[in-house]
Scaffold this active site. Sequence first.
Site, PDB file in Angstrom:
ATOM      1  N   ASP A 194      18.951 -10.364 -34.156  1.00  7.10           N
ATOM      2  CA  ASP A 194      17.987  -9.267 -34.056  1.00  7.10           C
ATOM      3  C   ASP A 194      18.715  -7.976 -34.384  1.00  7.10           C
ATOM      4  OD1 ASP A 194      15.895 -10.735 -33.210  1.00  7.10           O
ATOM      5  OD2 ASP A 194      16.040 -10.189 -31.096  1.00  7.10           O
ATOM      6  N   ASN A 219      53.361 -43.043 -16.745  1.00  9.68           N
ATOM      7  CA  ASN A 219      51.925 -42.738 -16.803  1.00  9.68           C
ATOM      8  C   ASN A 219      51.573 -41.605 -15.841  1.00  9.68           C
ATOM      9  OD1 ASN A 219      49.227 -43.263 -17.564  1.00  9.68           O
ATOM     10  ND2 ASN A 219      48.913 -44.326 -15.629  1.00  9.68           N
ATOM     11  N   VAL A 244      47.729 -50.433 -17.940  1.00  7.27           N
ATOM     12  CA  VAL A 244      47.344 -49.278 -17.125  1.00  7.27           C
ATOM     13  C   VAL A 244      47.845 -47.983 -17.776  1.00  7.27           C
ATOM     14  CG1 VAL A 244      47.734 -48.157 -14.899  1.00  7.27           C
ATOM     15  CG2 VAL A 244      47.255 -50.608 -15.017  1.00  7.27           C
ATOM     16  N   ALA A 245      49.089 -48.025 -18.264  1.00 10.51           N
ATOM     17  CA  ALA A 245      49.685 -46.806 -18.822  1.00 10.51           C
ATOM     18  C   ALA A 245      49.028 -46.412 -20.144  1.00 10.51           C
ATOM     19  CB  ALA A 245      51.172 -47.011 -19.025  1.00 10.51           C
ATOM     20  N   ASP A 287      14.218 -12.460 -28.125  1.00  5.85           N
ATOM     21  CA  ASP A 287      13.914 -11.844 -26.837  1.00  5.85           C
ATOM     22  C   ASP A 287      12.485 -12.077 -26.380  1.00  5.85           C
ATOM     23  OD1 ASP A 287      12.892 -10.227 -28.801  1.00  5.85           O
ATOM     24  OD2 ASP A 287      14.171  -8.514 -28.387  1.00  5.85           O
TER      25      ASP A 287
HETATM   26  P1  ATP Z   1      14.347  -6.401 -33.610  1.00  4.35           P
HETATM   27  O1  ATP Z   1      13.636  -7.623 -34.085  1.00  4.35           O
HETATM   28  O2  ATP Z   1      15.238  -5.772 -34.568  1.00  4.35           O
HETATM   29  O3  ATP Z   1      14.949  -6.552 -32.246  1.00  4.35           O
HETATM   30  P2  ATP Z   1      12.158  -5.428 -32.364  1.00  4.35           P
HETATM   31  O4  ATP Z   1      12.092  -6.773 -31.756  1.00  4.35           O
HETATM   32  O5  ATP Z   1      12.365  -4.277 -31.438  1.00  4.35           O
HETATM   33  O6  ATP Z   1      13.188  -5.376 -33.486  1.00  4.35           O
HETATM   34  P3  ATP Z   1       9.478  -5.298 -32.421  1.00  4.35           P
HETATM   35  O7  ATP Z   1       9.626  -4.977 -30.990  1.00  4.35           O
HETATM   36  O8  ATP Z   1       8.812  -6.547 -32.832  1.00  4.35           O
HETATM   37  O9  ATP Z   1      10.848  -5.243 -33.132  1.00  4.35           O
HETATM   38  O10 ATP Z   1       8.753  -4.085 -33.069  1.00  4.35           O
HETATM   39  C1  ATP Z   1       8.161  -4.155 -34.341  1.00  4.35           C
HETATM   40  C2  ATP Z   1       7.474  -2.857 -34.642  1.00  4.35           C
HETATM   41  O11 ATP Z   1       6.437  -2.632 -33.698  1.00  4.35           O
HETATM   42  C3  ATP Z   1       8.385  -1.656 -34.558  1.00  4.35           C
HETATM   43  O12 ATP Z   1       8.956  -1.386 -35.798  1.00  4.35           O
HETATM   44  C4  ATP Z   1       7.462  -0.558 -34.134  1.00  4.35           C
HETATM   45  O13 ATP Z   1       6.843   0.024 -35.267  1.00  4.35           O
HETATM   46  C5  ATP Z   1       6.397  -1.260 -33.339  1.00  4.35           C
HETATM   47  N1  ATP Z   1       6.661  -1.161 -31.908  1.00  4.35           N
HETATM   48  C6  ATP Z   1       7.791  -1.467 -31.252  1.00  4.35           C
HETATM   49  N2  ATP Z   1       7.661  -1.299 -29.936  1.00  4.35           N
HETATM   50  C7  ATP Z   1       6.409  -0.887 -29.728  1.00  4.35           C
HETATM   51  C8  ATP Z   1       5.637  -0.547 -28.573  1.00  4.35           C
HETATM   52  N3  ATP Z   1       6.142  -0.630 -27.353  1.00  4.35           N
HETATM   53  N4  ATP Z   1       4.359  -0.155 -28.743  1.00  4.35           N
HETATM   54  C9  ATP Z   1       3.826  -0.080 -29.954  1.00  4.35           C
HETATM   55  N5  ATP Z   1       4.489  -0.389 -31.088  1.00  4.35           N
HETATM   56  C10 ATP Z   1       5.761  -0.778 -31.001  1.00  4.35           C
END
Ligand code: ATP
Length: 873
Positions: A330, A698, A283-284, A604
């Site tokens: 990112d 124990n 047991v121990a 994201d």
């Molecule tokens: P990271 O990957 O560093 O987080 P991110 O996810 O913000 O960057 P994206 O959001 O994919 O990168 O953006 C890529 C490109 O798209 C940007 O560099 C910009 O030129 C363009 N972009 C970003 N947001 C918008 C938007 N809301 N509308 C139109 N074009 C955009």
Amino acid sequence: MVLSKKQWYAMDAKEVANALNVDREIGLSNKEAATRLQANGKNKLIAKKKDNIIFVFLRQFCDFMVMVLLGAAIISAAFGEIIDAAMIMAIIILNGILGFVQEYKAEKSLESLKELYTDEATVFRDGKKQIIPAENLVSGDVVVLNQGCKIPADLRLLQCFNMEVEESLLTGESRHVTKEIYAVDKAASLSEQKSMAFSGTTIVRGRGLGVVVATGMATEMGKIADLLTKATVEITPLQLKLKKLGKYLIAICVAVCALVSAVGIIMGGDIYTMILTGVSLGVASIPEGLPAIVTICLALGVWRLAKCNAIVKKLPAVETLGSTTVICSDKTGTLTENSMEAIALYLDGSWEKVKGFSSKSAAAKNALKVMVNCNSILENDENISGDPTEVALFNGALNIDDTIKKEKIDEEIPFDSKRRLMSVLIGSKSLVKGAPNTVLQCCNKIQQGNRSLDLDIKTKDIIRREFANYSQNGYRVLALAYKEKVNKVTEMESALTFLALVAIADPIRKDVYNALFKANTAGIKTVMITGDDKGTALSVAKELGIAKDENQVMLGSELQEVNEKSPKKALDNKRVFARVNPEDKMKIVRYYKSQGEVVAMTGDGVNDAPALKEADIGIAMGLGGTDVTKEAADFILTDDNFANIVEAVFQGRGIYDNIRKFIRYLLSSNLGEVLTMFIAVIFGFPLPLLPLQILWINLVTDGLPALALGLDKPSPSLMKAQPRKKDEGIFADGLGLKIALRGILIGVTTIFVFLYAIITYNDINISRTMAFTALVFCQLFYVFDCRSEYESTFALGIFSNVYLLLAVGISVIMQYVVLYIPWLQQVFHTVPLTLEQWGIILFVTALPTIISGIGYEIKKIVNNSIIKKEKYI
Ligand code: ATP
């Protein structure tokens, strides 16, 4: 007309809103929502009933070891040893209570972990946009739906912009369903009810609005809830390994203890005593508390991770966390603050600061119109919310001219990271924004001043140069364009007129510098992955020391061309991946994994989910992340901050280290106990410990001190070591040898004290009491050594784990009680010890701890002097 719940889809959107007594622009009032919540209950799927606590308590007595002990109590009673039998029963109950407390605590802490993260929903109430816990949704709530969001209840859709939903969980149909707001036929099946969005499904594209028509168990998902709420207990790889180890240990212990009993009887020992000795020893020697302590330790670690803003979604990842070798992060929002600000505009052939911008040209007017309208942000009285890039453009435009108003959008093609473009239709005019190269490809004209000119290659090159100049300084640059007359939605993004470039600043997070240094020291490589342009990415990477020059940057398009057979040559020195698509992230994860790295990857967007699943540790962004990514991830980083990923790795290392600590302690101690008895029986000595004494040891040493070790704070020195290998066994790094050596030492020390006492005092009760106490103190001193494999307990600070001091204190008092309370002396056959006897026991049992402490200090001095010499050379 009141339709049954099933037929909301067949009603007109307006009719639905009327039937639910809600205004779609304002939503419910908070008061009305509270009344409905009270009446209909929470929007929750009801989980299966859990085990009752009495059942958990009783379960402790169904254990194999309790059965053995019960057998021992029966044997004692049969031999007429009623006091022994009663004491064994008392020990069974005490052990049961301890086991119950451990298991109950483990279960409770795991349960409360679920509360760390709750789904949220964005609703309109009292005319304002609010984020509320999804479980507080009621029928009639107007819910805002975005790409990547998990639908929180059954909704009748009121507005849809290119909305596609993944409903396979409900319908089994893997193709995405395009949603519309029009009523459908009453006979429509679930998958044909395009005007509905069902709880638990996810929006993969587009956005819209919906009104709640059913919540909780009344939803379609509620009908199959039984399938979903079945409790799945997650077990980590380490727990699985320990379970297997436990089985081996039981087999070994049973064999050794049977041997001790048999040899004892053959050597002429008393049959009753020898059987009871074997049973008590069995047991121990089995570390029965191990699984519960591992669970508590993991749960506690999860709480500590939550404190550094990392919410654990999948428990097994906590173990992997400590062996991370590469963090793929990112850029936007993780390494930078995501507090974007539009700084300058390139318009009519020159750059102008946003502050003080005064142009009234047609190009300027149109550019501001794009900045204000081409987005999916939501405004209300107090704030504006949405994508930080879009908020920056919106605010930038209002800073220039605060009279511009957002107009009603008729059609929208949403932004996604792959297209890098977004457009809206207002009347017959389309407004477009996006990554400069992408926008330029869609343009054949440019507006300069009040004139519209053809956009020739030379002008395009000039614009690209201007864009490169700004991005090289770390700015995110977007292009704006428009089209005066659009006939069809499909024409919204072709034959556009270029208007302007906008440079957006996004400062680097202050604490990232230190976190990167820490990661580097801990042998962890940081790789930046971004949708942003090469220039912007390299500038930020250089500033942070992630990359030195352009050679270390790779574009997503280049990555796609990398030869599958020899990726190492192309990828080995890369630290930055720019303009990547979500699919490229998958390639990056796979590459690092193929090189034997343990990869943590952040994400994201909706399309990041597969890469997060593929990574050893998928980390979703809490602020900027979609529900889909959060669902796929192992962790959610509530503040999106890179520094907290490094902190989480540190905690992960700490959790694993703590588990190793108490395994070391428990196994050495138990080995020491078995050896003491084994040596005595083999050499024909009198028994150094009586069965009850073994059971007492124990109880005193296995429970609380081991648990307290699991509560130790992680030592900063953990981040100076290289990462642990992922598939490394629990006994790696010499732990097995350490356990064996210390176990032998404990056994030998106890036998030494016993023989010394026999020779000196020639009294079996004094000798047994001394051996009994020596064995307890060997373990109580040893527990301090187990706190670190690299430092002495003195260097760690004796008071740095108060729980351990408390646990050891309680154990000392318990030992004192059996030595000094008269009726317990009779039961345990103990005698009070003299000061001299105490002196001897404390000296020999503390000696190994003191010697190892001095050893660590000498090693430290030697190492320091070697480092100094090397510096000198
Ligand atoms: P990271 O990957 O560093 O987080 P991110 O996810 O913000 O960057 P994206 O959001 O994919 O990168 O953006 C890529 C490109 O798209 C940007 O560099 C910009 O030129 C363009 N972009 C970003 N947001 C918008 C938007 N809301 N509308 C139109 N074009 C955009």
